[in-house]
Write a protein that holds these residues in place. Structure first.
Motif: not given
Length: 778
Positions: A97-104
């Motif tokens: 919820s805090t950091y960006g996420l890469a799809d997959g």
């Protein structure tokens, strides 16, 4: 200004400089909203050096950076690196919820809410999904709206992934419901449960197709260690802890005609002592429950009455400590066929193990109950077979609409059993009656004295029932293992009065006997060709019995009798002795009648058959009759108490003499297959030579003219015929002459002229008239 390296970790992510930074402090500037000295420095690392901020410059793709204990990786922005491993799913959601996420991208968690609690697995970020709800297990949604989905887990982990506690007191209803709903959405059939006690505070609804697998006990493989238990304050829809193919435990859900799923290796237990807890209610087709049972339950399993359900299998059912012995632990209501209940292990008592009930829109039919130990049952279904039932102190009750066969079974009794172990109950309804067949059933008593214990009978039947008994016996194991084989004992509906005519020949009837409605005992037997004369009532006398023994008014009564071979069509022989009268002077009396035949041929045996008794209050005028089975030596004694004679109720009739009867032809052997089924064992052949002939009653007879005929001759068919009776009239070439043989029948008449070789006419009775069915001349 010098560029700082990314090798050292930063304290946190911020968008504006802190108020009192210390030299050496390092921060990651947020990807947006940077202000103050950080304006325009988004995604860079700022380090406090000699009272000033030193910036790293723009990161390169693939650059990594530690923020506290988390590794970030740059790819069009700082994102949570897949190399991170989380102790709990809770910690993972806080990070995502805090950091960006890469799809997959995916991350491994060691546990769900605490490390190594069994609920840890790999979660993968699905950027394409923005709508799926958090199900608390395989789909988790963080506060930023990211959907993380469980990957690469053992199906045995599923309960822990969904947060089940299985700790004997927590409410796992919501977790279990979420788990089976997810499995259904993924077309997963097999769902595995932990080998512990799973508390249910509310009902759980199992979608069609789901098969729940509990775990066997490590010390007893025949009993499960997986248990569904009640907990304090629980409330269940319609009283059931679990429903299959339903969402409310009252109505069938969609898809009930598909594969219905089921359950194995589970015990339901009323741990909280609610007293009214029920386990499963099931709707739909193709359900299977294996090694499912209960303890201290009101009911373990119920197939819903409001549904039509085919193909239900219940394997290795069991229970103990039923909270209400009148409520069946396994109740099969509703309609449908393909029912199998097998290898049940039930308590040796009167608590009801199995009930198969009637259904408004059809009925339970085409079922088999086999290889069960003990277990009282109530069966009111169609075509139900009970095979290899080994019962101790258990009762089978056969309901009013039931058709039941009991085969190859051993029923143990002792003084604890106060009623017959098999009972046909209720009364006739809507013109139907129940049917019971016993085939190779042994009623086993442990001692000779128990013949006269509190249970004198093996079977009781009600007035309109049909019973067929083959190869059955009562076995008594006495002192020194002495074994005595004898016929079973049969009582009327009151369970204390013997069925008339049964006991004297119980051993023979138990091998092959029938009881038809009206307590009409049927024993297949031959009427020999010898001229045994039916003498009728030999004597009548008043006996003093007990108070109020005579059920009707006192006075003089007149009796007469007819030996009946076919009560339906009144084929019989009138008595020689005729009427007897007796004065009943007080209500403490009964009337005893002796009825007999003259001595018969050697080896013929005792009197057997049906006798119609008549009774009236004036000589030659009778207003009551009763058909009483007589299976006894001569003379055969019967008793009249005013309401019953020989155990058969008197029926009212229009006052008058005896009914018209037609004597059968006794010049050849006949066979009585039962009431209304009289057949001569060989065709009755009449050769009238050059004469007319009037035929007597027979089921199969021939008339053969083979001598010259000097005048027209008539063959008169029997005045009484029954459906299927047959007469063949033949004129051979030897019956010369210009005269005809004429046969009249219901539709007219036909003639047989002198043939070249042979002429014949065949007649059959259709139940009303004789019908010409074939005629030829060659």
């Amino acid at each position: 200004m010098a560029t700082v390296a990314f090798a050292n970790p930063v304290l946190s992510v911020i968008s504006s400089p802190p108020a009192s930074p210390a030299n050496g402090d390092r921060y990651l500037i947020a990807p947006s909203g940077a202000s103050g000295a950080f304006a325009g420095k988004e995604n860079q690392v700022a380090e406090r050096t000699a009272g000033a901020w030193v910036y790293s410059g723009a990161p390169a793709s693939g650059q990594q950076l530690m923020v506290g204990q988390l590794m970030l990786q740059y790819a069009s922005g700082w994102k949570l690196s897949p190399s991170n491993v989380f102790e709990t799913v809770t910690a993972l959601l806080a990070a995502t919820s805090t950091y960006g996420l890469a799809d997959g991208a995916s991350w491994r968690c060691a546990g769900r809410t605490s490390p190594n609690d069994g609920g840890g697995c790999v979660f993968c970020f699905d950027a394409s999904d923005t709508t799926t709800s958090d199900n608390g297990g395989t789909v988790r949604v963080d506060s930023a709206g990211h959907r993380l989905k469980a990957q690469m887990f053992d199906m045995m982990q599923l309960p822990w992934i969904f947060g089940m506690k299985a700790d004997h007191w927590s409410d796992d209803s919501a977790a279990l419901q979420a788990m089976v709903d997810w499995a259904f959405s993924q077309n997963i059939r097999d769902v595995y449960l932990p080998p512990q006690a799973i508390g249910l505070g509310s009902s759980v609804f199992i979608p069609y197709g789901i098969m729940l697998h509990g775990q066997s006990s490590s010390y007893d493989l025949t009993r499960p260690s997986t248990r569904f238990i009640t907990i304090t304050g629980a409330s269940y829809a319609n009283g059931f802890m679990m429903g299959f193919n339903t969402t409310d435990n009252s109505t069938e859900g969609d898809g009930g005609f598909y594969y219905g799923g089921g359950m194995e290796n589970v015990c339901f237990l009323d741990e909280a002592g609610l007293g009214n807890a029920k386990g499963i209610i099931a709707f739909g087709n193709n359900l299977e429950f294996k090694n499912v049972g209960g303890r201290f339950m009101l009911q373990v399993l119920n197939r819903a009455e409001s549904a039509y359900s085919d193909n239900l299998r219940i394997i290795n059912p069991y229970y103990s400590n039923s909270t209400d012995p009148e409520v069946a632990q396994f109740a099969i209501a509703g309609g449908g066929d393909g029912l199998i209940i097998e290898c049940g292990n039930f308590p040796p008592d009167q608590s009801r193990a199995i009930e198969i009930g009637p259904f408004t829109y059809g009925g339970a039919f085409g079922g088999v109950i086999r290889q069960c130990i003990n277990g009282s049952m109530y069966i009111d279904g169609y075509n139900i077979t009970i095979e290899n039932w080994h019962a101790e102190n258990s009762t089978l009750k056969v309901g009013v609409t039931a058709h039941v066969m009991v085969v190859n079974s051993n029923i143990g009794e002792d003084t604890l059993l106060t009623e017959p172990p098999i009972q046909m109950v209720d009364s006739m309804e809507f013109g139907n009656s129940s049917f019971l067949e016993l085939n190779n059933v042994a009623f086993r008593w442990s001692g000779i004295g128990q013949f006269y214990s509190s249970c004198d009978f093996d079977l009781s039947v009600y007035f309109e029932a049909n019973v067929a008994i083959k190869n059955c016996r009562r076995i008594v194991n006495g002192v020194n293992s002495v074994t005595v084989n004898t016929g079973i004992r049969v009582a009327q509906e009151d369970k204390v009065t013997p069925v008339p005519g049964w006991e004297p020949y119980a051993d023979l009837l138990s091998r092959n006997g029938q009881i038809l409605p009206g307590y009409n005992v049927v024993l297949d037997h031959a009427i020999p060709s010898a001229t045994a004369v039916y003498q009728g009532i030999w004597s009548a006398q008043q006996n003093t019995s007990t108070a109020n023994a005579w059920r009707i008014a006192t006075g003089t009564y007149y009796y007469n009798s007819v030996r009946m071979y076919d009560t339906t069509n009144q084929i019989g022989i009138a008595s020689v002795n005729g009427e007897k009268s007796i004065n009943v002077s007080n209500t403490s009396s009964t009337v005893s009648l002796a009825d007999y035949s003259s001595p018969r041929s050697a080896g013929v045996g005792p009197v057997q058959g049906m006798t119609r008794f008549y009774r009236g209050t004036a000589a030659g005028v009778y207003n009551a009759y009763a058909d009483v089975p007589i299976l006894a030596p001569d003379p055969a004694g019967v008793t009249d108490d005013g309401d019953y004679i020989g155990g058969v109720r008197w029926k009212s009739r229009t006052p008058g003499g005896i009914d018209t009867i037609y004597p059968p032809d006794l010049t050849v052997p006949w066979h009585v297959y039962g009431v209304g089924m009289l057949k001569n064992m060989v065709p009755v052949i009449t050769t009238p030579a050059n004469a007319a002939v009037t035929l007597r009653v027979a089921s199969d007879q021939q008339v053969i003219y083979s001598s010259p005929i000097t005048a027209n001759r008539a063959v008169t068919l029997p005045a009484l015929g029954r459906k299927g009776d047959r007469v063949l009239v033949t004129r051979t070439s030897g019956a010369t002459g210009a005269f005809n043989v004429t046969i009249a029948y219901g539709g007219g008449s036909t003639t047989l002229a002198a043939p070249t070789r042979a002429a014949s006419a065949e007649f059959m009775h259709n139940g009303t008239n004789w019908v010409l069915i074939a005629q030829s001349s060659v």
